[in-house]
Design a protein around this motif. Structure first.
Motif, short mmCIF file in Angstrom:
data_model
loop_
_atom_site.label_atom_id
_atom_site.label_comp_id
_atom_site.label_asym_id
_atom_site.label_seq_id
_atom_site.Cartn_x
_atom_site.Cartn_y
_atom_site.Cartn_z
N THR A 185 0.81 -1.22 0.00
CA THR A 185 0.00 0.00 0.00
C THR A 185 0.85 1.27 0.00
N ARG A 186 2.16 1.09 -0.11
CA ARG A 186 3.12 2.20 -0.19
C ARG A 186 3.12 3.08 1.05
N LYS A 187 2.82 2.47 2.17
CA LYS A 187 2.98 3.18 3.44
C LYS A 187 4.45 3.27 3.82
N VAL A 188 5.23 2.30 3.36
CA VAL A 188 6.69 2.37 3.48
C VAL A 188 7.26 2.09 2.09
N THR A 189 8.41 2.67 1.80
CA THR A 189 9.01 2.51 0.48
C THR A 189 10.41 1.91 0.62
N SER A 190 10.87 1.26 -0.43
CA SER A 190 12.21 0.67 -0.46
C SER A 190 12.47 -0.16 0.78
N PHE A 191 11.56 -1.06 1.06
CA PHE A 191 11.63 -1.86 2.28
C PHE A 191 11.67 -3.33 1.89
N PRO A 192 12.87 -3.93 1.77
CA PRO A 192 12.96 -5.33 1.38
C PRO A 192 12.37 -6.25 2.45
N VAL A 193 11.63 -7.24 2.01
CA VAL A 193 11.09 -8.26 2.89
C VAL A 193 11.68 -9.60 2.45
N ILE A 194 12.48 -10.19 3.31
CA ILE A 194 13.23 -11.40 2.94
C ILE A 194 12.81 -12.55 3.83
N LEU A 195 12.52 -13.69 3.20
CA LEU A 195 12.17 -14.90 3.91
C LEU A 195 13.37 -15.82 3.85
N LEU A 196 14.00 -16.04 4.98
CA LEU A 196 15.24 -16.81 5.03
C LEU A 196 14.94 -18.25 5.43
N GLY A 197 15.12 -19.17 4.47
CA GLY A 197 14.85 -20.58 4.72
C GLY A 197 13.81 -21.14 3.77
#
Length: 253
Positions: A185-197
């Motif tokens: 929803t673009r409430k935050v920008t340039s925010f990587p979300v990484i799932l490790l595993g």
């Protein structure tokens, strides 16, 4: 629930034991609409306590260097391979110049804090009042205890350059999907979300593609809001590259 687990509880900056232990948490009382209309008179005063938690969080965390929030199960034991991954991640983030923020509890959270501490980085734990005792782990250098989940969640996102989720339960999924929603929803920008595993997250990603995407519940680009990897170095690289992109080619560490 064992008697030992009820012997003490953190309530914001306070520690209560024995007869001072309440039967419910601040969150539970805030959200409870049953019973009398006492809440009409109580809730305006609760706003001040909520405000104080925001002020405390902003004041303590406002001067942190770039940080990364790491989440994962509190039930992960130190001999679990996922614990070792969390420790390696915390160390790698600290060596890249990032503070490491966790929920401050045991398991994966402890592992990430431990790795950051051992690498000479800044190790942050944001605790929460729970109906069972859970103290901040011993590897937290800066710890804040919150009464309200929504205040704590704000701190997890506001001061983070990215989010890394290791295998976890409902709490981890809650934070993961909240982060994804904020990015979508673009409430935050340039925010990587990484799932490790990939062994843990691969099935979830398949369901997102095969069910959510195929039935039109999300758009194709929403799938690209998260990255699944088994490589700690790749996770750190993605976050650092996002930082450079956001800051015009400069890594803000």
């Amino acid at each position: 629930m064992s008697k030992a687990s009820r012997e003490e509880r953190r309530q914001g900056p306070s520690l209560v034991r024995g007869k001072f232990l309440p039967d419910s948490t601040y969150d539970e009382r805030l959200l409870d609409r049953r019973g009398s209309t006492e809440w009409l008179h109580m809730d305006p005063w609760r706003v001040l306590r909520i405000q104080a938690e925001f002020v405390e969080g902003f004041g303590q965390l406002g001067e942190l260097p770039p940080a990364v929030t790491v989440f994962g199960s509190a039930r992960t034991r130190p001999d679990d391979p996922d614990y070792a991954v969390g420790e390696t991640l915390g160390k790698a983030l600290a060596e890249a110049g990032y503070a490491v923020i966790t929920g401050g509890g045991p398991g994966i959270m402890e592992a990430a804090n431990k790795g950051a501490r051992q690498a000479g980085g800044i190790s942050v734990g944001l605790g929460i009042e729970l109906p069972f005792e859970q103290k901040l782990n011993d590897y937290v250098d800066l710890g804040i205890e919150f009464r309200y989940f929504f205040v704590r969640k704000t701190m997890f996102v506001k001061y983070a350059s990215g989010f890394v989720a290791l295998p976890g339960g409902f709490g981890t999924l809650d934070e993961l999907f909240e982060a994804l929603t904020l990015v979508q929803t673009r409430k935050v920008t340039s925010f990587p979300v990484i799932l490790l595993g990939s062994h843990f997250w691969g099935g979830l990603l398949d369901w997102i593609r095969d069910t959510l995407l195929s039935t039109g519940k999300i758009s194709p680009r929403d799938v690209d809001l998260m990255t699944v990897t088994d490589d700690v170095d790749e996770a750190v690289r993605i976050i650092a590259e996002s930082d450079r992109e956001r800051n015009g080619g400069r890594h803000q560490v």
